[in-house]
Design a protein around this motif. Structure first.
Motif, PDB file in Angstrom:
ATOM      1  N   ALA A  86     -31.648  33.227 121.522  1.00 45.76           N
ATOM      2  CA  ALA A  86     -31.611  32.951 120.089  1.00 45.76           C
ATOM      3  C   ALA A  86     -31.839  31.467 119.817  1.00 45.76           C
ATOM      4  N   GLU A  90     -34.932  29.895 117.676  1.00 45.93           N
ATOM      5  CA  GLU A  90     -34.676  29.114 116.469  1.00 45.93           C
ATOM      6  C   GLU A  90     -35.362  27.754 116.499  1.00 45.93           C
ATOM      7  N   SER A 385     -26.319  35.487 113.600  1.00 45.24           N
ATOM      8  CA  SER A 385     -27.573  35.036 114.193  1.00 45.24           C
ATOM      9  C   SER A 385     -28.725  35.917 113.738  1.00 45.24           C
ATOM     10  N   ARG A 398     -24.707  29.980 108.241  1.00 42.89           N
ATOM     11  CA  ARG A 398     -25.093  29.077 109.328  1.00 42.89           C
ATOM     12  C   ARG A 398     -23.944  28.128 109.670  1.00 42.89           C
ATOM     13  N   ARG A 401     -21.251  30.197 111.442  1.00 40.10           N
ATOM     14  CA  ARG A 401     -21.646  30.479 112.823  1.00 40.10           C
ATOM     15  C   ARG A 401     -21.472  29.251 113.701  1.00 40.10           C
TER      16      ARG A 401
END
Length: 546
Positions: A86, A90, A385, A398, A401
């Motif tokens: 991930a 990103e 995510s 965000r 997280r």
């Protein structure tokens, strides 16, 4: 972004949707109530306390028997691989390519056909907002409508172009600002009888109506806001009705009509629009998605009704894989996810079964918040995510997280996220909290204090940040005067919250500083009369005896 995406926040009547970021911040403050049980343990306790996470909510008692072998949602190795993949995805600058390259969640088997279709639906319009603006402002609306006509033709005839015109309207023409309204008016002046322009105008009016309605309870929404919403909906319906009269295949107009009917509590209008949409596009994802949303119990529907609509949609899934996103809502949608009286095993079952296939954004939002609120940090990070994969603009998620990444042993990634968030939202104090938390986890308490101090300059009354910087002053730098100021500020802001009292007592004990006995006495007088506070009072008294 509009359409099915924004419907996750569009709550009607007396059901208030609090943005998940707001709910997480509320949970963060609630977590401070256990401050007194932690601070007396010293710096180690504080490290746990500063986790930005709500303690697990006691599950509602129920008869539940778990049959068969107990299996976790995924292994630790699977989670670590997911996080690596991930983070790598990103780093891809292009939003569509980033979405397509993103890993599927660990432990379940999401279909690439579904996730790819969803990436395109959310991020790949036939005409972008900037391109549409340029063509309208330069007087070339004929060229714009040629592009839209090509998208409409492709939507009905080309494999892989499902909902192409719908998604273009969602992305390019759903602005709720006065500037967006002015652009629609300019288009209509150049083409007053264009079905494309009328559909875009109506879609923008509905977005403005939603903005007027907001997300507060009915009793907390002003009458003037309701009146403004109704006026905008009337204008929207005029434009949308004209659009489908001119072109019965104008599917984006039907989608906006359904939303308008829901906002105005005119279910007959909404369902008539859905009937028209499905007559021309039996595999319409926006139509089925809105019907499922409207059929939730909180809007007067039933779970059984939701299930019937989802099942009907699946008959057309071979033609439009986006419809498989709706499978996650068969159990009752986001309310089911948010209100599950889940123990850890139930949480894993929910993940494996409700999210066996990719889900719409609003389901991922609810699941991310709910998992964090039930203290399942790993699942919350996975849900969020995937949400950010499809919609990177969700800053609240965000930020949340990033705090959770620290708890999963990823402080360096959280630091990168904090740096990016500060650039993205330099006036958002929570972005600086992310930075501070990451720096603290990486052992740089001095820089963490600077970050928290910046957050306090933006919001001097944020009690979480006050407690976080106070922890550093007390346990790391021993800046007693600064710590004392923070403790008194906490008590002043909320004298019925024990955190400031415990910080004050800890300073008086550790520095030492006069007045500890008075603090303990005042604390006992304030909190000792409340049932259930015996442990808090005992912990306070224990500070004096250390």
């Amino acid at each position: 972004m509009f359409g099915l995406v924004s419907l996750g926040y569009a709550r009607l009547g007396d059901n208030r949707t609090v943005g998940t970021g707001e709910r997480d911040m509320t949970s963060r403050v609630r977590w401070l109530l256990v401050f007194g049980l932690i601070v007396v343990t010293g710096a180690v306790g504080w490290a746990v306390y500063l986790g930005h996470v709500t303690p697990p909510t006691p599950p509602v008692a129920r008869a539940r028997v778990h049959k068969g072998p107990i299996q976790p949602a995924f292994t630790e190795d699977q989670l670590k691989q997911f996080l690596r993949d991930a983070r790598q995805a990103e780093a891809i600058p292009d939003p569509l390519q980033r979405c397509l390259a993103y890993p599927e969640p660990p432990g379940v088997r999401w279909s690439k056909a579904v996730t790819s279709a969803y990436c395109h639906y959310l991020l790949d319009p036939a005409v972008t907002e900037a391109q549409a603006r340029e063509l309208i402002e330069s007087g070339h609306v004929a060229e714009l409508e040629q592009k839209l006509a090509a998208a409409q033709q492709a939507q009905f005839t080309q494999e892989g172009a499902q909902s192409l015109l719908d998604r273009t309207y969602n992305i390019a023409f759903a602005g709720n600002t006065d500037d967006a309204r002015a652009l629609m008016d300019a288009w209509l002046r150049q083409a007053p009888n264009s079905a494309y322009a009328l559909a875009a105008s109506g879609t923008a009016y509905v977005a403005m109506a939603q903005r007027q309605r907001g997300s507060a309870y009915t009793r907390e929404t002003s009458q003037s806001s309701f009146e403004a919403m109704h006026r905008l909906i009337e204008r929207a319906r005029d434009d949308l009705d004209r659009a489908v009269a001119l072109d019965p295949k104008m599917t984006p107009a039907y989608a906006a009509m359904i939303h308008a009917g829901a906002l105005d509590s005119d279910r007959a209008y909404a369902f008539q629009a859905a009937k028209g949409a499905l007559a021309v596009d039996p595999a319409s994802f926006p139509t089925y998605g809105r019907l499922v949303w409207m059929s939730q119990p909180k809007w007067g529907g039933t779970v059984a009704q939701m299930q019937r609509i989802v099942d009907a949609a699946q008959k057309h899934a071979p033609q439009n894989p986006l419809l498989r996103l709706l499978l996650s809502e068969r159990s009752g949608g986001e309310d089911y996810v948010e209100n599950c009286a889940c123990d850890p095993l139930d949480e894993d079952d929910l993940y494996r079964h409700v999210f066996a296939e990719a889900a719409p954004l609003r389901m991922l939002m609810s699941a991310g918040w709910a998992a964090a609120n039930r203290n399942n940090i790993a699942l919350s990070v996975v849900y969020r995510s995937e949400l950010l994969r499809f919609d990177a603009s969700q800053v609240d998620h965000r930020e949340s997280r990033a705090f959770n990444l620290i708890m999963l042993g990823e402080p360096a990634w959280a630091l990168d996220e904090g740096t990016a968030l500060v650039k993205l939202a330099p006036r958002d104090e929570t972005a600086y909290d992310v930075l501070g938390q990451a720096h603290r986890a990486l052992g740089d308490a001095s820089q963490a204090a600077n970050d928290f101090e910046q957050a306090l300059r933006l919001n001097p009354t944020d009690t979480w940040t006050l407690a976080a910087v106070g922890d550093i002053y007390v346990n790391v730098t021993h800046e007693w005067d600064k710590a004392w100021t923070v403790a008194n500020r906490l008590v002043q802001l909320n004298p019925d919250d024990p955190q400031g009292w415990f910080m004050r007592a800890s300073i008086q004990r550790a520095q030492p500083r006069e007045g500890l006995e008075q603090t303990v006495s005042d604390f006992a007088a304030r909190f000792g009369k409340v049932p259930g506070n015996d442990a808090l009072v005992a912990q306070m008294r224990a500070i004096k005896q250390r």
